[in-house]
Scaffold this active site. Structure first.
Site, PDB file in Angstrom:
ATOM      1  N   TYR A  83      -2.549  90.943  44.488  1.00  0.00           N
ATOM      2  CA  TYR A  83      -3.372  89.787  44.850  1.00  0.00           C
ATOM      3  C   TYR A  83      -2.464  88.577  45.028  1.00  0.00           C
ATOM      4  CZ  TYR A  83      -8.385  89.540  45.309  1.00  0.00           C
ATOM      5  OH  TYR A  83      -9.643  89.559  45.817  1.00  0.00           O
ATOM      6  N   GLU A  85      -3.602  85.084  46.506  1.00  0.00           N
ATOM      7  CA  GLU A  85      -4.327  83.989  47.172  1.00  0.00           C
ATOM      8  C   GLU A  85      -3.413  82.777  47.303  1.00  0.00           C
ATOM      9  OE1 GLU A  85      -8.992  84.700  45.862  1.00  0.00           O
ATOM     10  OE2 GLU A  85      -7.810  83.155  44.887  1.00  0.00           O
ATOM     11  N   ASP A 229      -6.898  82.960  73.159  1.00  0.00           N
ATOM     12  CA  ASP A 229      -7.155  84.173  72.375  1.00  0.00           C
ATOM     13  C   ASP A 229      -6.400  85.311  73.055  1.00  0.00           C
ATOM     14  OD1 ASP A 229      -8.001  86.228  70.854  1.00  0.00           O
ATOM     15  OD2 ASP A 229     -10.154  85.973  71.241  1.00  0.00           O
ATOM     16  N   THR A 255      -4.086  89.581  67.830  1.00  0.00           N
ATOM     17  CA  THR A 255      -4.141  90.736  66.927  1.00  0.00           C
ATOM     18  C   THR A 255      -2.757  91.364  66.898  1.00  0.00           C
ATOM     19  OG1 THR A 255      -4.800  92.164  68.754  1.00  0.00           O
ATOM     20  CG2 THR A 255      -6.559  91.313  67.368  1.00  0.00           C
ATOM     21  N   LYS A 258      -2.728  95.733  68.755  1.00  0.00           N
ATOM     22  CA  LYS A 258      -2.959  96.239  70.120  1.00  0.00           C
ATOM     23  C   LYS A 258      -1.604  96.570  70.749  1.00  0.00           C
ATOM     24  CE  LYS A 258      -7.512  94.170  70.174  1.00  0.00           C
ATOM     25  NZ  LYS A 258      -8.440  93.135  70.682  1.00  0.00           N
ATOM     26  N   ARG A 264      -3.368  96.867  61.759  1.00  0.00           N
ATOM     27  CA  ARG A 264      -4.573  96.135  62.139  1.00  0.00           C
ATOM     28  C   ARG A 264      -4.536  94.774  61.479  1.00  0.00           C
ATOM     29  NH1 ARG A 264      -7.733  99.447  64.803  1.00  0.00           N
ATOM     30  NH2 ARG A 264      -9.093  97.687  65.132  1.00  0.00           N
TER      31      ARG A 264
END
Ligand SMILES: *Cc1c(COP(=O)(O)O)cnc(C)c1O
Length: 441
Positions: A83, A85, A229, A255, A258, A264
């Site tokens: 974790y 954050e 985008d 992304t 791709k 991902r």
């Protein structure tokens, strides 16, 4: 053959450990998969089946690719347990020394790769990146100009089924009915009329380069932010095979999975002046803890994408798409815009007597996997008249002009809806795919 497609956790090897040798990692991969098979044969069978399915057909889904074993190894690493954050040096959790190292390396590599002043590598997906970009720049109710969904806009560009369409007032621009190209005069006219707070350029199916300088000029004229985008072409941009929106857009979203061939995930690039707003928009505004194993895998992918071999790959992706588009046109399909500049080919199969969904299903029966897509003009919602395909995955496998030249005739044969023809095409597809195993033999 399945084990290489299934990553495994290194045994006791923490980052920098001497135990993390290649031989150990390979053995761990095999051992990890064997352990999974013993513990959970049901899921092991699913993974084996998926590995076979991917290797056994022509993977032409435009948004997919085959990540490297190194990317898969990072995904299956101990950082999956962590974790973290916050941001490097400013975390809400203890024990973040290696998480910080991974994120710093990922950010540095992303900035260098795209020539950006600032990078945020935490977005969980492309949609999360777009959500954070809007959160950084907009207030609910603001007007946004974006490509219409039947012309190639993404769900996050104003779909009523998506947060974007509910929280913002989207005005769609489109493509020219004759050429299929973005109608920049219409974009400018709509911008002058609606005075949007932001203009979004980017698409899920537009096969041509966008004129980012022209979008910038239109945005400047009306005092709007420009959001690019670039989820689809990001890998082509990294490889120098498509123009880079970074010098023009206030925020670039993308992304990593791709054409870029990473895990991902999402990515945001921007200038120094928006850096803090973007970071706060990602965490804590729209996300909690980032996925640190995915961030390590993004760093690996950025490292791979900075190599001459990747630049050559990106150019081959486009070459392959051009050959495929020309071949499909010769078979009677109607590629939108007449061809492609990118990895994407979208086409209307109507001249062959089928719509997009029928084409997709008949091709799938022959082992050729692709998507339907909306076609501008006359499209009803969700109809999917067209087919959309991309060459990122098959090019990673090593296919080139000889294969791309063969594929269009296989499309035509598979669309005949004749069981014997379908079986023949299936055999040809197996023969081609069998020569290009995505993860070696
Ligand atoms: C793929 C894509 C997205 C969304 O990415 P996800 O990771 O599926 O959320 C957003 N915008 C565009 C233009 C895309 O092509």
């Amino acid at each position: 053959m399945p084990p290489p497609t299934v990553p495994s956790a290194p045994t006791d090897a923490g980052p920098g450990s001497q135990a993390g040798t290649e031989a150990t990692a390979t053995a761990a991969a095999a051992a990890g998969f064997d352990a999974l098979r013993r513990q959970d044969p049901e899921i092991a069978d699913v993974l084996i089946g998926e590995g076979r399915r991917q290797a056994d057909g022509l993977q032409l889904i435009a948004a997919e690719n085959f990540t490297s074993p190194a990317v898969l190894a990072a995904l299956a690493s101990p950082l999956a347990n962590k974790y973290a954050e916050g941001y490097p040096g400013a975390r809400y959790h203890g024990g973040c020394v290696y998480a910080d190292a991974a994120e710093r390396i990922a950010v540095e590599r992303a900035r260098a790769l795209f020539g950006a002043e600032h990078a945020n590598v935490q977005p969980h997906s492309g949609s999360s990146a777009v959500l954070a970009a809007y959160a950084a720049l907009l207030r609910p109710g603001d007007t946004v100009l974006a490509m219409g969904l039947t012309d190639g806009g993404h769900l996050t560009h104003g779909s009523p089924a998506n947060f974007s369409g509910r929280w913002f007032d989207f005005v769609p621009y489109g493509v020219d009915a004759e050429t299929g190209l973005v109608d920049y005069e219409q974009v400018a006219a709509l911008a002058r009329h609606h005075r949007p707070k932001a203009i979004v350029c980017g698409s899920i199916s537009y096969p041509r380069h966008l004129d980012y300088a022209l979008f910038r000029a239109i945005a400047d004229e009306v005092g709007a932010y420009l959001v690019a985008d670039a989820a689809h072409p990001l890998g082509l941009i990294a490889g120098g095979a498509a123009p880079n929106p970074v010098p023009y857009a206030d925020i670039v979203c993308g992304t990593t999975h791709k054409v870029l061939r990473g895990p991902r995930g999402g990515l945001i690039l921007c200038g120094e002046e928006l850096a803090e707003r973007v970071d706060r928009a990602v965490f804590p505004f729209t996300q909690g803890g980032a996925q640190m194993h995915t961030i390590a895998a993004k760093a690996v992918a950025f490292g791979e994408a900075a190599t001459p071999a990747f630049a050559a790959y990106a150019h081959r992706v486009v070459d392959n798409a051009r050959v495929l588009a020309a071949g499909l046109a010769a078979e009677g399909f109607a590629p939108t815009t007449g061809g492609t500049d990118t990895h994407l080919v979208t086409a209307d199969p109507a001249p062959l007597g089928v719509d997009g969904k029928t084409a997709r299903d008949r091709l799938a029966a022959a082992g050729i996997v692709l998507d339907t897509c909306a076609l501008p003009y006359g499209e009803r919602h969700g109809q999917g008249r067209g087919i959309r395909l991309g060459t990122a995955a098959v090019t990673t496998q090593g296919m080139g002009a000889p294969e791309m030249t063969r594929i269009p005739a296989l499309f035509t044969a598979a669309l005949r809806d004749d069981a014997a023809e379908t079986a023949r095409v299936r055999a040809d597809v197996r023969e081609i795919a069998g020569r290009f195993p995505p993860y070696g033999q």
